[in-house]
Design a protein around this motif. Structure first.
Motif, PDB file in Angstrom:
ATOM      1  N   VAL A 294     -19.568  -7.311 -17.886  1.00  0.00           N
ATOM      2  CA  VAL A 294     -20.909  -7.699 -18.356  1.00  0.00           C
ATOM      3  C   VAL A 294     -21.670  -6.464 -18.842  1.00  0.00           C
ATOM      4  N   SER A 295     -21.664  -5.392 -18.048  1.00  0.00           N
ATOM      5  CA  SER A 295     -22.367  -4.170 -18.453  1.00  0.00           C
ATOM      6  C   SER A 295     -21.786  -3.591 -19.735  1.00  0.00           C
ATOM      7  N   PHE A 296     -20.468  -3.624 -19.851  1.00  0.00           N
ATOM      8  CA  PHE A 296     -19.820  -3.119 -21.065  1.00  0.00           C
ATOM      9  C   PHE A 296     -20.236  -3.944 -22.276  1.00  0.00           C
ATOM     10  N   SER A 297     -20.242  -5.256 -22.127  1.00  0.00           N
ATOM     11  CA  SER A 297     -20.600  -6.128 -23.252  1.00  0.00           C
ATOM     12  C   SER A 297     -22.062  -5.975 -23.653  1.00  0.00           C
ATOM     13  N   ARG A 298     -22.910  -5.604 -22.708  1.00  0.00           N
ATOM     14  CA  ARG A 298     -24.338  -5.410 -22.993  1.00  0.00           C
ATOM     15  C   ARG A 298     -24.661  -3.997 -23.468  1.00  0.00           C
ATOM     16  N   GLY A 299     -23.671  -3.111 -23.403  1.00  0.00           N
ATOM     17  CA  GLY A 299     -23.896  -1.731 -23.831  1.00  0.00           C
ATOM     18  C   GLY A 299     -24.646  -0.889 -22.818  1.00  0.00           C
ATOM     19  N   ASP A 300     -24.569  -1.269 -21.543  1.00  0.00           N
ATOM     20  CA  ASP A 300     -25.310  -0.560 -20.494  1.00  0.00           C
ATOM     21  C   ASP A 300     -24.750   0.814 -20.155  1.00  0.00           C
ATOM     22  N   PHE A 301     -23.521   1.079 -20.521  1.00  0.00           N
ATOM     23  CA  PHE A 301     -22.889   2.325 -20.089  1.00  0.00           C
ATOM     24  C   PHE A 301     -23.434   3.557 -20.797  1.00  0.00           C
ATOM     25  N   HIS A 302     -24.276   3.389 -21.796  1.00  0.00           N
ATOM     26  CA  HIS A 302     -24.904   4.551 -22.423  1.00  0.00           C
ATOM     27  C   HIS A 302     -25.849   5.253 -21.442  1.00  0.00           C
ATOM     28  N   GLN A 303     -26.204   4.588 -20.356  1.00  0.00           N
ATOM     29  CA  GLN A 303     -27.110   5.158 -19.353  1.00  0.00           C
ATOM     30  C   GLN A 303     -26.381   5.950 -18.268  1.00  0.00           C
ATOM     31  N   LEU A 304     -25.078   6.088 -18.351  1.00  0.00           N
ATOM     32  CA  LEU A 304     -24.331   6.786 -17.300  1.00  0.00           C
ATOM     33  C   LEU A 304     -24.849   8.199 -17.055  1.00  0.00           C
ATOM     34  N   LYS A 305     -25.230   8.904 -18.118  1.00  0.00           N
ATOM     35  CA  LYS A 305     -25.723  10.273 -17.950  1.00  0.00           C
ATOM     36  C   LYS A 305     -27.007  10.312 -17.116  1.00  0.00           C
ATOM     37  N   GLU A 306     -27.758   9.210 -17.112  1.00  0.00           N
ATOM     38  CA  GLU A 306     -28.999   9.154 -16.344  1.00  0.00           C
ATOM     39  C   GLU A 306     -28.751   9.062 -14.840  1.00  0.00           C
ATOM     40  N   LEU A 307     -27.540   8.696 -14.451  1.00  0.00           N
ATOM     41  CA  LEU A 307     -27.218   8.664 -13.020  1.00  0.00           C
ATOM     42  C   LEU A 307     -27.365  10.042 -12.400  1.00  0.00           C
ATOM     43  N   VAL A 308     -27.043  11.087 -13.168  1.00  0.00           N
ATOM     44  CA  VAL A 308     -27.165  12.460 -12.678  1.00  0.00           C
ATOM     45  C   VAL A 308     -28.634  12.856 -12.571  1.00  0.00           C
ATOM     46  N   MET A 309     -29.452  12.361 -13.488  1.00  0.00           N
ATOM     47  CA  MET A 309     -30.869  12.725 -13.513  1.00  0.00           C
ATOM     48  C   MET A 309     -31.661  12.046 -12.395  1.00  0.00           C
ATOM     49  N   TYR A 310     -31.248  10.860 -12.012  1.00  0.00           N
ATOM     50  CA  TYR A 310     -32.022  10.074 -11.037  1.00  0.00           C
ATOM     51  C   TYR A 310     -31.238   9.916  -9.739  1.00  0.00           C
ATOM     52  N   LYS A 311     -31.030  11.027  -9.052  1.00  0.00           N
ATOM     53  CA  LYS A 311     -30.219  11.043  -7.838  1.00  0.00           C
ATOM     54  C   LYS A 311     -30.808  10.165  -6.734  1.00  0.00           C
ATOM     55  N   ARG A 312     -32.122  10.131  -6.629  1.00  0.00           N
ATOM     56  CA  ARG A 312     -32.767   9.306  -5.596  1.00  0.00           C
ATOM     57  C   ARG A 312     -32.472   7.826  -5.838  1.00  0.00           C
ATOM     58  N   ASP A 313     -32.551   7.402  -7.092  1.00  0.00           N
ATOM     59  CA  ASP A 313     -32.234   6.015  -7.429  1.00  0.00           C
ATOM     60  C   ASP A 313     -30.792   5.694  -7.049  1.00  0.00           C
ATOM     61  N   VAL A 314     -29.895   6.608  -7.392  1.00  0.00           N
ATOM     62  CA  VAL A 314     -28.476   6.407  -7.092  1.00  0.00           C
ATOM     63  C   VAL A 314     -28.253   6.337  -5.583  1.00  0.00           C
ATOM     64  N   ALA A 315     -28.943   7.189  -4.825  1.00  0.00           N
ATOM     65  CA  ALA A 315     -28.791   7.170  -3.363  1.00  0.00           C
ATOM     66  C   ALA A 315     -29.207   5.811  -2.799  1.00  0.00           C
ATOM     67  N   PHE A 316     -30.299   5.260  -3.309  1.00  0.00           N
ATOM     68  CA  PHE A 316     -30.737   3.945  -2.833  1.00  0.00           C
ATOM     69  C   PHE A 316     -29.785   2.839  -3.283  1.00  0.00           C
ATOM     70  N   LEU A 317     -29.202   2.979  -4.476  1.00  0.00           N
ATOM     71  CA  LEU A 317     -28.223   1.988  -4.926  1.00  0.00           C
ATOM     72  C   LEU A 317     -26.949   2.062  -4.087  1.00  0.00           C
ATOM     73  N   ILE A 318     -26.575   3.256  -3.661  1.00  0.00           N
ATOM     74  CA  ILE A 318     -25.431   3.394  -2.753  1.00  0.00           C
ATOM     75  C   ILE A 318     -25.745   2.686  -1.438  1.00  0.00           C
ATOM     76  N   GLY A 319     -26.947   2.909  -0.916  1.00  0.00           N
ATOM     77  CA  GLY A 319     -27.361   2.214   0.308  1.00  0.00           C
ATOM     78  C   GLY A 319     -27.350   0.708   0.136  1.00  0.00           C
ATOM     79  N   ALA A 320     -27.832   0.241  -1.019  1.00  0.00           N
ATOM     80  CA  ALA A 320     -27.835  -1.203  -1.300  1.00  0.00           C
ATOM     81  C   ALA A 320     -26.412  -1.736  -1.360  1.00  0.00           C
ATOM     82  N   GLY A 321     -25.511  -0.966  -1.956  1.00  0.00           N
ATOM     83  CA  GLY A 321     -24.110  -1.388  -2.022  1.00  0.00           C
ATOM     84  C   GLY A 321     -23.481  -1.498  -0.652  1.00  0.00           C
ATOM     85  N   ILE A 322     -23.755  -0.524   0.200  1.00  0.00           N
ATOM     86  CA  ILE A 322     -23.214  -0.559   1.562  1.00  0.00           C
ATOM     87  C   ILE A 322     -23.804  -1.737   2.335  1.00  0.00           C
ATOM     88  N   CYS A 323     -25.114  -1.930   2.229  1.00  0.00           N
ATOM     89  CA  CYS A 323     -25.753  -3.067   2.919  1.00  0.00           C
ATOM     90  C   CYS A 323     -25.238  -4.393   2.384  1.00  0.00           C
TER      91      CYS A 323
END
Length: 142
Positions: A49-78
């Motif tokens: 779904v993400s590939f078809s929507r073209g969402d992967f252009h934001q991958l570089k932003e994962l490095v910029m927003y470490k706090r967001d990624v940390a919370f998404l990791i927590g959400a994934g574990i929960c």
């Protein structure tokens, strides 16, 4: 009808079928294996779904927003723990009793969001949350 409401209703219907299909699908499997299979299927589907929507252009932003990624990791574990615990409960419990208790997450989410996000809630909202909690107890203990 508001767009958020349409998607929320679609989420509720989808979540309902997750529980029903899981109850059927874990008949001969362990809850852990069933959770793993479901997670792999979900990951493949969502990547597509993400590939078809073209969402992967934001991958570089994962490095910029470490706090967001940390919370998404927590959400994934929960989320994974929630699925695993739900599957364990469904393996031996009655679906009509397990599902409402799982939905106590609504009550917990409201209380925690009020504390963390300082959101305001109306008296109608408070009454609704209390009724959800009471209804859950009645169904689970029936």
């Amino acid at each position: 009808m508001a767009q958020w409401l349409i998607f929320a209703l679609l989420a509720a219907v989808s979540a309902s079928f997750v529980t029903i299909f899981t109850k059927i699908g874990i008949h001969h499997l362990t809850p852990g294996l069933a959770t793993s299979v479901r997670a792999v299927i979900m990951a493949i589907f969502l990547v597509a779904v993400s590939f078809s929507r073209g969402d992967f252009h934001q991958l570089k932003e994962l490095v910029m927003y470490k706090r967001d990624v940390a919370f998404l990791i927590g959400a994934g574990i929960c989320g994974a723990l929630s699925w695993l615990f739900l599957n364990i409960a469904l393996k031996t419990g009655k679906t009509w009793q397990v599902a409402p208790i799982d939905k106590l997450s609504v009550v917990i989410t409201v209380v925690v969001s009020l504390l963390i996000f300082q959101e305001e809630i109306t008296m109608k909202g408070i009454i609704g949350v209390v009724l959800i909690a009471i209804g859950t107890v009645f169904v689970a203990l029936a």
